[in-house]
Design an enzyme around this catalytic site. Structure first.
Site, PDB file in Angstrom:
ATOM      1  N   GLY A 106       2.033   4.910  -0.683  1.00 13.10           N
ATOM      2  CA  GLY A 106       1.771   6.308  -1.004  1.00 13.10           C
ATOM      3  C   GLY A 106       2.608   7.301  -1.322  1.00 13.10           C
ATOM      4  O   GLY A 106       2.948   7.516  -2.685  1.00 13.10           O
ATOM      5  N   ARG A 107       3.462   7.675  -0.113  1.00 15.13           N
ATOM      6  CA  ARG A 107       4.545   8.695  -0.456  1.00 15.13           C
ATOM      7  C   ARG A 107       5.614   8.418  -1.495  1.00 15.13           C
ATOM      8  O   ARG A 107       6.059   9.078  -2.366  1.00 15.13           O
ATOM      9  CB  ARG A 107       5.284   8.869   0.861  1.00 15.13           C
ATOM     10  CG  ARG A 107       6.222   9.953   1.000  1.00 15.13           C
ATOM     11  CD  ARG A 107       6.859   9.923   2.219  1.00 15.13           C
ATOM     12  NE  ARG A 107       6.154   9.729   3.347  1.00 15.13           N
ATOM     13  CZ  ARG A 107       5.542  10.690   4.246  1.00 15.13           C
ATOM     14  NH1 ARG A 107       5.786  11.981   3.647  1.00 15.13           N
ATOM     15  NH2 ARG A 107       4.775  10.689   5.307  1.00 15.13           N
ATOM     16  N   CYS A 141      -2.546  34.263   9.158  1.00 19.54           N
ATOM     17  CA  CYS A 141      -2.248  34.839  10.180  1.00 19.54           C
ATOM     18  C   CYS A 141      -1.926  33.655  11.529  1.00 19.54           C
ATOM     19  O   CYS A 141      -2.883  33.497  12.469  1.00 19.54           O
ATOM     20  CB  CYS A 141      -3.629  35.571  10.890  1.00 19.54           C
ATOM     21  SG  CYS A 141      -3.722  36.834   9.358  1.00 19.54           S
ATOM     22  N   GLU A 142      -0.915  32.901  11.578  1.00 17.35           N
ATOM     23  CA  GLU A 142      -0.524  32.050  12.360  1.00 17.35           C
ATOM     24  C   GLU A 142       1.031  32.082  12.374  1.00 17.35           C
ATOM     25  O   GLU A 142       1.607  31.968  11.200  1.00 17.35           O
ATOM     26  CB  GLU A 142      -1.033  30.494  12.096  1.00 17.35           C
ATOM     27  CG  GLU A 142      -2.548  30.356  11.950  1.00 17.35           C
ATOM     28  CD  GLU A 142      -2.950  29.919  13.344  1.00 17.35           C
ATOM     29  OE1 GLU A 142      -2.515  29.709  14.162  1.00 17.35           O
ATOM     30  OE2 GLU A 142      -4.323  30.151  13.253  1.00 17.35           O
ATOM     31  N   TYR A 183       4.227  18.549  11.110  1.00 23.32           N
ATOM     32  CA  TYR A 183       5.195  17.596  11.804  1.00 23.32           C
ATOM     33  C   TYR A 183       6.486  18.340  11.739  1.00 23.32           C
ATOM     34  O   TYR A 183       7.683  17.532  11.775  1.00 23.32           O
ATOM     35  CB  TYR A 183       5.511  16.430  10.567  1.00 23.32           C
ATOM     36  CG  TYR A 183       4.192  15.880  10.175  1.00 23.32           C
ATOM     37  CD1 TYR A 183       3.375  15.167  10.728  1.00 23.32           C
ATOM     38  CD2 TYR A 183       3.956  15.894   8.820  1.00 23.32           C
ATOM     39  CE1 TYR A 183       2.153  14.496  10.263  1.00 23.32           C
ATOM     40  CE2 TYR A 183       2.822  15.196   8.096  1.00 23.32           C
ATOM     41  CZ  TYR A 183       2.031  14.538   8.975  1.00 23.32           C
ATOM     42  OH  TYR A 183       0.927  13.997   8.553  1.00 23.32           O
ATOM     43  N   GLU A 187       0.963  -1.313  -0.001  1.00 24.89           N
ATOM     44  CA  GLU A 187       0.065   0.010  -0.121  1.00 24.89           C
ATOM     45  C   GLU A 187       0.793   1.335  -0.069  1.00 24.89           C
ATOM     46  O   GLU A 187       0.763   2.132   0.899  1.00 24.89           O
ATOM     47  CB  GLU A 187      -1.046   0.130   1.116  1.00 24.89           C
ATOM     48  CG  GLU A 187      -1.761  -1.238   1.261  1.00 24.89           C
ATOM     49  CD  GLU A 187      -2.466  -1.248   2.795  1.00 24.89           C
ATOM     50  OE1 GLU A 187      -1.864  -0.276   3.689  1.00 24.89           O
ATOM     51  OE2 GLU A 187      -3.429  -1.768   3.022  1.00 24.89           O
TER      52      GLU A 187
HETATM   53  C1  LIG Z   1      -0.929   6.221   4.833  1.00 29.98           C
HETATM   54  C2  LIG Z   1      -1.000   4.932   4.898  1.00 29.98           C
HETATM   55  C3  LIG Z   1      -0.387   4.158   3.739  1.00 29.98           C
HETATM   56  C4  LIG Z   1       0.478   4.621   3.011  1.00 29.98           C
HETATM   57  O1  LIG Z   1       1.768   5.294   3.613  1.00 29.98           O
HETATM   58  P1  LIG Z   1       3.251   5.904   2.971  1.00 29.98           P
HETATM   59  O2  LIG Z   1       3.932   6.109   4.037  1.00 29.98           O
HETATM   60  O3  LIG Z   1       2.739   7.192   2.411  1.00 29.98           O
HETATM   61  O4  LIG Z   1       3.525   4.882   1.964  1.00 29.98           O
HETATM   62  C5  LIG Z   1      -0.498   2.923   3.369  1.00 29.98           C
HETATM   63  N1  LIG Z   1      -1.641   2.119   4.300  1.00 29.98           N
HETATM   64  C6  LIG Z   1      -2.237   2.783   5.133  1.00 29.98           C
HETATM   65  C7  LIG Z   1      -3.163   2.095   6.057  1.00 29.98           C
HETATM   66  C8  LIG Z   1      -2.130   4.316   5.581  1.00 29.98           C
HETATM   67  O5  LIG Z   1      -3.042   4.685   6.612  1.00 29.98           O
END
Ligand SMILES: *Cc1c(COP(=O)(O)O)cnc(C)c1O
Length: 425
Positions: free
Chosen positions: A286-287, A353-354, A327, A284
């Site tokens: 993402g980044r 404004c922060e 972060y 899974e």
């Molecule tokens: C956010 C998330 C990802 C993706 O994480 P990355 O660090 O962006 O690869 C995969 N699985 C779950 C359940 C997530 O919450």
């Protein structure tokens, strides 16, 4: 090789100068490279060649429809965390049967929607969620495929806000409770126990914690098999980090190396015990799919010399990119037109404004008002975390493909932002 490079002193996305993009589409704007996106996905897909594996892109990192469509066409599945994300997958032409539904708080409506579209699997995070899903599926005359998200209690050694696999986190079922939870799930008539899942954190530079988590999942799969509970898939979550350009961090593990080690362990497991026979492996990410695919293009409004610091005030802000405020993330800022020697050290801040509205601190930059800057490696958790704070319309999004620029999301205009509001009489 990065698809963002200086050509004759001007930063380009593939074949197009970012100055030209700013002139035509304005700032702030997110600019993505199609080639970089496809390269990143290919690093997963290539390593999965000939394997029973599925890459489910974690779309909360960047859910623009054009990005989803490009990935769906490469065969990607999707990891979603809301019903809204499922509707995006469908709108982009993605296949719901390659969708995994993660998250600790799925509503009944979201469960119903996902069951209607026959998604691949629900990653369930608690016993009450198992019961809710069983009820919803039963009321529809369906069986829901489920994985349990197990918390393997390994230290991902990342920022506490993005570490998710420790005992103290809200995510997952404790490793020590996992077997009992599986037995409970197997008793529920409208659930089909299909898999096991974990996701231990994000921006992991080293894959050792992920491999440790894999070992723990394998241990559980064997224990379940001994009780007659046979799983269809093993889902290792996402989490591979990327290079943000901060020298203190060191380089992230290459995706192909990590996947190679995962498959090697699975092969060894099979050879040793015939365990995991026919098990599908799901990732899974993402980044690592979208992070270095995009930059946030912004313009310098003012230079302000404070008593202790110099500020470079730009037209992008924390509502466009929340990672530094949220972060304390370090993001690389570079001028679009390469200058001479730096003219000073600046905090790059937005107009909001922060005091938390900063994008970068203590950066040596050669800049003047009107110049363009980019925040690099901004493709993940940038636009998807953007808000309308201060009634700021969200930035335009563009995808560059060679010499072509596609506007894939228009800049929001203020009237759109209050269109759903009304006055009381
Ligand atoms: C956010 C998330 C990802 C993706 O994480 P990355 O660090 O962006 O690869 C995969 N699985 C779950 C359940 C997530 O919450």
């Amino acid at each position: 090789m990065s698809q963002f490079s200086y050509q004759n002193g001007v930063l380009h996305a593939e074949g197009v100068s970012l100055s030209a993009i700013a002139e035509q589409y304005g700032t702030p704007a997110y600019v993505y490279s199609k080639a970089q996106l496809l390269d990143n996905f290919a690093s997963y897909a290539d390593a999965c060649q000939g394997r029973d594996a599925l890459v489910c892109y974690a779309m909360k990192a960047n859910s623009n429809l054009a990005i989803l469509d490009l990935l769906a066409r490469q065969g990607a599945g999707f990891d979603i965390v809301s019903g809204g994300e499922l509707l995006r997958v469908i709108a982009a032409g993605g296949d719901p049967q390659k969708v995994i539904f993660s998250g600790v708080g799925k509503s009944m409506e979201e469960m119903r929607l996902a069951l209607e579209h026959d998604i691949l699997c629900f990653n369930v995070e608690s016993i009450p969620e198992l019961h809710r899903l069983n009820d919803v599926a039963g009321s529809m005359g369906k069986k829901a495929r489920v994985s349990l998200r197990v918390n393997p209690n390994v230290d991902a050694k990342t920022h506490p806000y993005i570490a998710t696999g420790l005992k103290a986190n809200k995510f997952g079922v404790a490793f020590t409770d996992a077997l009992a939870t599986y037995r409970a799930a197997a008793q529920l008539p409208h659930l089909n126990v299909a898999g096991i899942d974990c996701h231990i954190g994000s921006q992991l530079l080293d894959d050792a914690p992920l491999l440790e988590a894999l070992d723990k999942l394998i241990e559980l799969i064997d224990a379940l098999g001994a009780e007659g509970i046979h799983l269809h898939h093993l889902d290792l979550g996402g989490g591979i980090g990327i290079d943000y350009g901060d020298e203190e961090d060191g380089a992230p593990v290459p995706v192909g190396d990590y996947l190679g080690r995962v498959f090697k362990r699975i092969d060894a497991w099979r050879a040793a015990s015939h365990g995991g026979k026919g098990i599908k492996v799901i990732f899974e990410p993402g980044r690592s799919i979208v992070g270095n695919t995009g930059v946030l293009l912004t313009k310098v409004e003012f230079i302000k010399h404070g008593e202790e610091k110099n500020f470079c005030i730009v037209d992008a802000a924390m509502n466009d990119m929340a990672r530094p405020a949220l972060y304390q993330a370090w993001m690389d800022m570079q001028p679009v037109v390469q200058g001479d020697a730096p003219v000073g050290t600046f905090d790059v801040v937005g107009p909001i404004c922060e005091s938390g509205d900063w994008l970068a601190r203590d950066r040596a930059l050669a800049i003047a008002p009107g110049d363009l800057l980019v925040m690099k490696t901004a493709g993940a958790y940038g636009m998807t975390m953007a808000s309308n704070y201060n009634t700021r319309g969200r930035a335009a999004e563009l995808i560059v493909d060679g010499a072509q620029v596609h506007l894939v999301r228009q800049r929001e205009n203020p009237a759109d932002l209050f269109a759903l509001e009304s006055l009381i009489k």
